[in-house]
Design a protein around this motif. Structure first.
Motif, PDB file in Angstrom:
ATOM      1  N   LYS A 154      44.486  34.088  31.137  1.00  0.00           N
ATOM      2  CA  LYS A 154      44.129  34.250  29.722  1.00  0.00           C
ATOM      3  C   LYS A 154      42.880  35.105  29.552  1.00  0.00           C
ATOM      4  CE  LYS A 154      46.117  29.790  28.355  1.00  0.00           C
ATOM      5  NZ  LYS A 154      45.851  28.438  27.787  1.00  0.00           N
ATOM      6  N   SER A 155      41.979  35.037  30.519  1.00  0.00           N
ATOM      7  CA  SER A 155      40.701  35.742  30.406  1.00  0.00           C
ATOM      8  C   SER A 155      40.850  37.252  30.445  1.00  0.00           C
ATOM      9  CB  SER A 155      39.753  35.290  31.523  1.00  0.00           C
ATOM     10  OG  SER A 155      40.292  35.596  32.799  1.00  0.00           O
ATOM     11  N   ILE A 156      42.031  37.756  30.801  1.00  0.00           N
ATOM     12  CA  ILE A 156      42.209  39.203  30.904  1.00  0.00           C
ATOM     13  C   ILE A 156      42.037  39.886  29.547  1.00  0.00           C
ATOM     14  CG2 ILE A 156      44.710  39.337  30.515  1.00  0.00           C
ATOM     15  CD1 ILE A 156      44.818  41.350  32.867  1.00  0.00           C
ATOM     16  N   VAL A 157      42.230  39.133  28.468  1.00  0.00           N
ATOM     17  CA  VAL A 157      42.119  39.734  27.134  1.00  0.00           C
ATOM     18  C   VAL A 157      40.671  40.088  26.787  1.00  0.00           C
ATOM     19  CG1 VAL A 157      44.164  38.480  26.380  1.00  0.00           C
ATOM     20  CG2 VAL A 157      41.900  37.519  25.911  1.00  0.00           C
ATOM     21  N   LYS A 158      39.720  39.644  27.622  1.00  0.00           N
ATOM     22  CA  LYS A 158      38.311  40.009  27.414  1.00  0.00           C
ATOM     23  C   LYS A 158      37.988  41.403  27.943  1.00  0.00           C
ATOM     24  CE  LYS A 158      36.696  35.206  28.000  1.00  0.00           C
ATOM     25  NZ  LYS A 158      35.801  34.327  28.829  1.00  0.00           N
ATOM     26  N   LEU A 159      38.885  41.968  28.733  1.00  0.00           N
ATOM     27  CA  LEU A 159      38.594  43.241  29.422  1.00  0.00           C
ATOM     28  C   LEU A 159      38.994  44.409  28.529  1.00  0.00           C
ATOM     29  CD1 LEU A 159      39.834  42.255  32.988  1.00  0.00           C
ATOM     30  CD2 LEU A 159      37.568  41.962  31.977  1.00  0.00           C
ATOM     31  N   GLU A 160      38.171  44.679  27.524  1.00  0.00           N
ATOM     32  CA  GLU A 160      38.524  45.644  26.491  1.00  0.00           C
ATOM     33  C   GLU A 160      38.532  47.088  26.978  1.00  0.00           C
ATOM     34  OE1 GLU A 160      35.996  44.958  23.177  1.00  0.00           O
ATOM     35  OE2 GLU A 160      36.795  42.940  22.792  1.00  0.00           O
ATOM     36  N   VAL A 162      34.846  38.635  42.287  1.00  0.00           N
ATOM     37  CA  VAL A 162      34.477  38.692  40.864  1.00  0.00           C
ATOM     38  C   VAL A 162      33.031  38.270  40.668  1.00  0.00           C
ATOM     39  CG1 VAL A 162      34.955  37.737  38.583  1.00  0.00           C
ATOM     40  CG2 VAL A 162      36.850  38.345  40.092  1.00  0.00           C
ATOM     41  N   LYS A 163      32.592  37.293  41.433  1.00  0.00           N
ATOM     42  CA  LYS A 163      31.227  36.784  41.316  1.00  0.00           C
ATOM     43  C   LYS A 163      30.192  37.845  41.675  1.00  0.00           C
ATOM     44  CE  LYS A 163      28.228  33.150  43.224  1.00  0.00           C
ATOM     45  NZ  LYS A 163      28.170  31.986  44.169  1.00  0.00           N
ATOM     46  N   ARG A 164      30.481  38.639  42.709  1.00  0.00           N
ATOM     47  CA  ARG A 164      29.480  39.572  43.248  1.00  0.00           C
ATOM     48  C   ARG A 164      29.633  41.003  42.732  1.00  0.00           C
ATOM     49  NH1 ARG A 164      26.548  37.282  47.237  1.00  0.00           N
ATOM     50  NH2 ARG A 164      27.392  35.504  48.388  1.00  0.00           N
ATOM     51  N   LEU A 165      30.824  41.398  42.308  1.00  0.00           N
ATOM     52  CA  LEU A 165      31.091  42.818  42.018  1.00  0.00           C
ATOM     53  C   LEU A 165      31.343  43.027  40.534  1.00  0.00           C
ATOM     54  CD1 LEU A 165      33.517  43.464  45.037  1.00  0.00           C
ATOM     55  CD2 LEU A 165      31.016  43.683  44.989  1.00  0.00           C
ATOM     56  N   ARG A 166      30.343  42.748  39.721  1.00  0.00           N
ATOM     57  CA  ARG A 166      30.507  42.770  38.266  1.00  0.00           C
ATOM     58  C   ARG A 166      30.661  44.173  37.693  1.00  0.00           C
ATOM     59  NH1 ARG A 166      29.199  37.779  35.954  1.00  0.00           N
ATOM     60  NH2 ARG A 166      29.988  36.220  37.422  1.00  0.00           N
ATOM     61  N   GLN A 206      33.662  45.893  32.932  1.00  0.00           N
ATOM     62  CA  GLN A 206      33.766  47.353  33.089  1.00  0.00           C
ATOM     63  C   GLN A 206      35.122  47.777  33.650  1.00  0.00           C
ATOM     64  OE1 GLN A 206      31.212  49.251  31.923  1.00  0.00           O
ATOM     65  NE2 GLN A 206      30.356  47.253  31.369  1.00  0.00           N
ATOM     66  N   LEU A 207      35.981  46.814  33.963  1.00  0.00           N
ATOM     67  CA  LEU A 207      37.225  47.118  34.669  1.00  0.00           C
ATOM     68  C   LEU A 207      38.153  47.998  33.828  1.00  0.00           C
ATOM     69  CD1 LEU A 207      38.388  46.349  37.463  1.00  0.00           C
ATOM     70  CD2 LEU A 207      39.775  44.618  36.302  1.00  0.00           C
ATOM     71  N   GLN A 208      38.613  49.095  34.455  1.00  0.00           N
ATOM     72  CA  GLN A 208      39.537  50.029  33.817  1.00  0.00           C
ATOM     73  C   GLN A 208      40.932  49.967  34.425  1.00  0.00           C
ATOM     74  OE1 GLN A 208      37.551  53.739  34.607  1.00  0.00           O
ATOM     75  NE2 GLN A 208      36.189  53.583  32.844  1.00  0.00           N
ATOM     76  N   ARG A 215      50.521  40.361  49.549  1.00  0.00           N
ATOM     77  CA  ARG A 215      51.535  39.371  49.168  1.00  0.00           C
ATOM     78  C   ARG A 215      51.061  37.920  49.276  1.00  0.00           C
ATOM     79  NH1 ARG A 215      56.255  42.127  48.431  1.00  0.00           N
ATOM     80  NH2 ARG A 215      56.399  44.189  49.378  1.00  0.00           N
ATOM     81  N   GLU A 216      49.905  37.696  49.896  1.00  0.00           N
ATOM     82  CA  GLU A 216      49.385  36.332  50.001  1.00  0.00           C
ATOM     83  C   GLU A 216      48.531  35.937  48.800  1.00  0.00           C
ATOM     84  OE1 GLU A 216      48.039  35.652  54.321  1.00  0.00           O
ATOM     85  OE2 GLU A 216      48.378  37.818  54.206  1.00  0.00           O
ATOM     86  N   ILE A 217      48.471  36.820  47.803  1.00  0.00           N
ATOM     87  CA  ILE A 217      47.748  36.523  46.569  1.00  0.00           C
ATOM     88  C   ILE A 217      48.729  35.968  45.537  1.00  0.00           C
ATOM     89  CG2 ILE A 217      46.479  37.526  44.634  1.00  0.00           C
ATOM     90  CD1 ILE A 217      44.821  37.297  47.123  1.00  0.00           C
ATOM     91  N   PHE A 218      48.430  34.760  45.014  1.00  0.00           N
ATOM     92  CA  PHE A 218      49.308  34.110  44.055  1.00  0.00           C
ATOM     93  C   PHE A 218      48.704  34.009  42.661  1.00  0.00           C
ATOM     94  CE2 PHE A 218      50.763  32.691  48.176  1.00  0.00           C
ATOM     95  CZ  PHE A 218      52.142  32.726  48.053  1.00  0.00           C
ATOM     96  N   HIS A 219      47.376  33.988  42.569  1.00  0.00           N
ATOM     97  CA  HIS A 219      46.729  33.808  41.268  1.00  0.00           C
ATOM     98  C   HIS A 219      45.480  34.691  41.162  1.00  0.00           C
ATOM     99  CE1 HIS A 219      48.755  29.903  42.146  1.00  0.00           C
ATOM    100  NE2 HIS A 219      49.160  30.050  40.903  1.00  0.00           N
ATOM    101  N   LEU A 220      45.259  35.231  39.988  1.00  0.00           N
ATOM    102  CA  LEU A 220      43.991  35.868  39.676  1.00  0.00           C
ATOM    103  C   LEU A 220      43.067  34.813  39.093  1.00  0.00           C
ATOM    104  CD1 LEU A 220      45.257  39.182  38.024  1.00  0.00           C
ATOM    105  CD2 LEU A 220      44.093  38.957  40.222  1.00  0.00           C
ATOM    106  N   PRO A 221      41.779  34.817  39.439  1.00  0.00           N
ATOM    107  CA  PRO A 221      40.871  33.771  38.954  1.00  0.00           C
ATOM    108  C   PRO A 221      40.610  33.892  37.457  1.00  0.00           C
ATOM    109  CG  PRO A 221      39.633  35.469  40.102  1.00  0.00           C
ATOM    110  CD  PRO A 221      41.091  35.795  40.304  1.00  0.00           C
ATOM    111  N   SER A 222      40.311  32.778  36.813  1.00  0.00           N
ATOM    112  CA  SER A 222      39.990  32.801  35.379  1.00  0.00           C
ATOM    113  C   SER A 222      38.712  33.587  35.121  1.00  0.00           C
ATOM    114  CB  SER A 222      39.839  31.372  34.860  1.00  0.00           C
ATOM    115  OG  SER A 222      38.833  30.681  35.588  1.00  0.00           O
ATOM    116  N   SER A 223      37.874  33.732  36.144  1.00  0.00           N
ATOM    117  CA  SER A 223      36.620  34.483  36.001  1.00  0.00           C
ATOM    118  C   SER A 223      36.853  35.992  35.949  1.00  0.00           C
ATOM    119  CB  SER A 223      35.674  34.155  37.154  1.00  0.00           C
ATOM    120  OG  SER A 223      36.281  34.416  38.402  1.00  0.00           O
ATOM    121  N   LEU A 224      38.106  36.433  36.084  1.00  0.00           N
ATOM    122  CA  LEU A 224      38.399  37.866  36.024  1.00  0.00           C
ATOM    123  C   LEU A 224      37.832  38.494  34.752  1.00  0.00           C
ATOM    124  CD1 LEU A 224      40.141  40.133  37.523  1.00  0.00           C
ATOM    125  CD2 LEU A 224      41.850  39.677  35.747  1.00  0.00           C
TER     126      LEU A 224
END
Length: 580
Positions: free
Chosen positions: A286-292, A241-245, A270-272, A256-265
């Motif tokens: 909670k930050s996912i609501v910013k991805l309009e 997330v930090k590098r691939l804006r 630009q994510l579709q 399957r080894e992923i348990f959490h998405l970062p708050s910085s998501l």
């Protein structure tokens, strides 16, 4: 496989190899390593000249908008199964399929897919015998082997695609728009850091993930596809997330080894497309609501995939459920008004009535999946989606112990093409008359009555029917309906039937006027024996798939049972995965 099933190519290669004796294997190895170059330059393959002339002409004259979609196919390894939605969503992220006044980017991408299918550039997976929907609705495809060899031989000319595989060496010439990391590459950091990533638009990883795969020079990356990669950890996502804006497509599906998405998501503005299906994620940040600009969210998993490092009360609630589980979504998800695909959402864990109010705002939804439906939230949920006129696909999983939650539910579902109802008790909600466009129905319930079968029989456009039933009152499942002692034409368009029942000595019978267009019959034998009658009435039957058994002798005996069938349908075994 490289011949793509094309008779001219097969005959030409066979003719060449037939003349070889001592040097046969050397010839085979040479041909295999330089397949397309040999066919185009060796005079012994002049019989293929017309085929190559056609291909040159086609690639030169085909519409410019579809050319990138064709070359893009070389990203996937030979014989690799490609999900249709994965491919279309990637095309959209790359800008190959865009919204216009006439059609949406999704519809345009589906049309591109259909064109490539019509041209046999992509093909249905060989183990499937029927499409049942239309050709554009097949779930899995693969690239024609010969066409793929042709594309691969030219992709570097276009400076588009390059891969890291077993024969990679240190070079300063590696650059392009799309990078593929294959399973059998040795993960050499020196080779990786020698690559110029300044033009890179997509990164696709097959096999093991390494943290050095993310580079600060990947500033233009739009697509990051890590489906089924291993070794990916939560901390890797923070660096991504930090590098691939500029990311538009992010798939962690099957990691399957992923348990959490970062708050910085929420910084990926630009994510579709976000696909975290079959990971161990149980809630979205909670930050996912910013991805309009988000259009597509796939989440949820099976119980067996959930292996959290530490138990919590919310996770324990998920473990008491069965089958596909939903995720908890945050308050404010209704702000993502561009969403057309959302699922699976755990309605109970997300606040019941509150999530209903959020869903009511998502009026552009075409595909929705929910779990955790119970007697307290069912009315609010169905009321919230009653005005969703674009909804084509709906999955509803009832919470355990709430099998009666759909009693009395009746909605204007006339635009639905796909409906999944899981966790029912002993009766279906009212379906007949409401679902005139329904093509696919998937039902899991405790018991099924004869009247339910009769109501399903009258669905006019049903193509795919999947039934999972724990018990039947008399262990009988009869696919026909009568009026005045005369059998009716029923299940007229059904081409795929998938049935499973825990009843021992299950008896399944087909009427003389039922399922006349059935092509594929799938039967789950894992729970007991099954007797079938009236198979010869299924005049279009092409294949029978026996699931849950690996007994070859059983398959042979079943094949004998079909010996008098006019089509001589193939009988195959398919062992069920441990998670089912």
């Amino acid at each position: 496989m490289k011949c793509g099933g094309l008779p001219k190519v097969i005959v030409s290669i066979a003719a060449l190899l037939a003349t070889q004796t001592v040097t046969l294997m050397d010839t085979v190895r040479s041909l295999n390593s330089k397949f397309m170059h040999t066919l185009e330059t060796n005079p012994e393959h002049d019989s293929l000249r017309g085929l190559f002339d056609w291909m040159y002409s086609y690639f030169r004259t085909c519409p410019d908008e579809i050319k990138p979609c064709i070359f893009y196919l070389s990203i996937f390894p030979r014989g690799h199964g490609i999900r249709r939605r994965r491919l279309v969503r990637r095309w959209i992220a790359e800008g190959y399929s865009r919204d216009s006044d006439e059609e949406s980017a999704v519809d345009k991408g589906e049309n591109f897919f259909s064109k490539l299918l019509d041209l046999s550039i992509i093909q249905q997976m060989p183990q499937l015998v029927t499409t049942a929907f239309s050709d554009t609705r097949i779930v899995m495809c693969q690239v024609n082997g010969f066409i793929r060899e042709y594309i691969v031989s030219r992709r570097m000319e276009e400076n588009l695609v390059f891969e890291l595989g077993p024969n990679c060496v240190l070079t300063t010439e590696r650059k392009g728009r799309h990078l593929i990391i294959l399973k059998n590459w040795v993960r050499d950091i020196i080779v990786f850091e020698s690559i110029d990533f300044s033009r890179l638009r997509s990164l696709t990883v097959f096999g093991k993930w390494e943290s050095f795969f993310i580079s600060k020079s990947m500033r233009l990356l739009r697509v990051l596809d890590l489906e089924d990669s291993s070794g990916l950890k939560d901390e890797d996502l923070i660096e991504m997330v930090k590098r691939l804006r500029r990311l538009k497509f992010l798939s962690l599906r099957g990691c399957r080894e992923i348990f959490h998405l970062p708050s910085s998501l929420g910084d990926l503005r630009q994510l579709q497309t976000l696909d975290v299906r079959h990971t161990s994620i149980v809630r979205l940040p909670k930050s996912i609501v910013k991805l309009e600009k988000l259009q597509y969210i796939r989440a949820g998993t099976t119980v067996s995939a959930l292996t959290p490092p530490a138990p919590s009360s919310s996770l324990l609630k998920f473990h008491r459920c069965r089958g596909l589980l939903g995720v908890q979504v945050p308050k404010g998800i209704g702000k993502l008004t561009a969403l057309h695909t959302l699922g699976v959402v755990n309605v109970s864990a997300s606040g019941g009535k509150a999530i209903g109010e959020e869903l009511k705002k998502l009026t552009q939804l075409r595909k929705l999946g929910v779990s955790g439906i119970n007697k307290h939230n069912s009315q609010d949920f169905f009321s919230a989606i009653s005005g969703h006129v674009h909804l084509e696909s709906l999955l509803v999983r009832l919470a355990e112990g709430n099998q009666g939650s759909l009693d009395g539910i009746s909605l204007p579902w006339e635009n639905l093409q796909s409906l999944k109802l899981h966790g029912l008790k002993d009766k279906l909600p009212l379906l007949e008359g409401q679902l005139s466009k329904l093509k696919k129905l998937d039902v899991e319930m405790d018991s099924l009555e004869k009247t339910d079968i009769e109501s399903l029989a009258m669905l006019p456009n049903l193509c795919i029917l999947r039934l999972r039933v724990k018990q039947l009152p008399d262990s009988r499942l009869h696919f026909y309906a009568e009026m005045c002692r005369e059998q009716l034409d029923t299940f007229k368009k059904v081409k795929i039937l998938d049935i499973g029942c825990r009843s021992s000595n299950l008896q399944v019978s087909f009427g003389s006027k039922s399922m006349k267009n059935l092509e594929l019959l799938e039967i789950d034998y894992s729970s007991g024996s099954c007797q079938l009658a009236g198979l010869n009435n299924l005049s279009e039957l092409k294949e029978v798939l026996l699931k849950g058994t690996n007994d070859e002798q059983f398959r042979i005996e079943f094949e004998r049972h079909l010996a008098t069938h006019p089509n001589s349908p193939a009988v195959k075994l398919k062992k069920l995965p441990a998670s089912t």
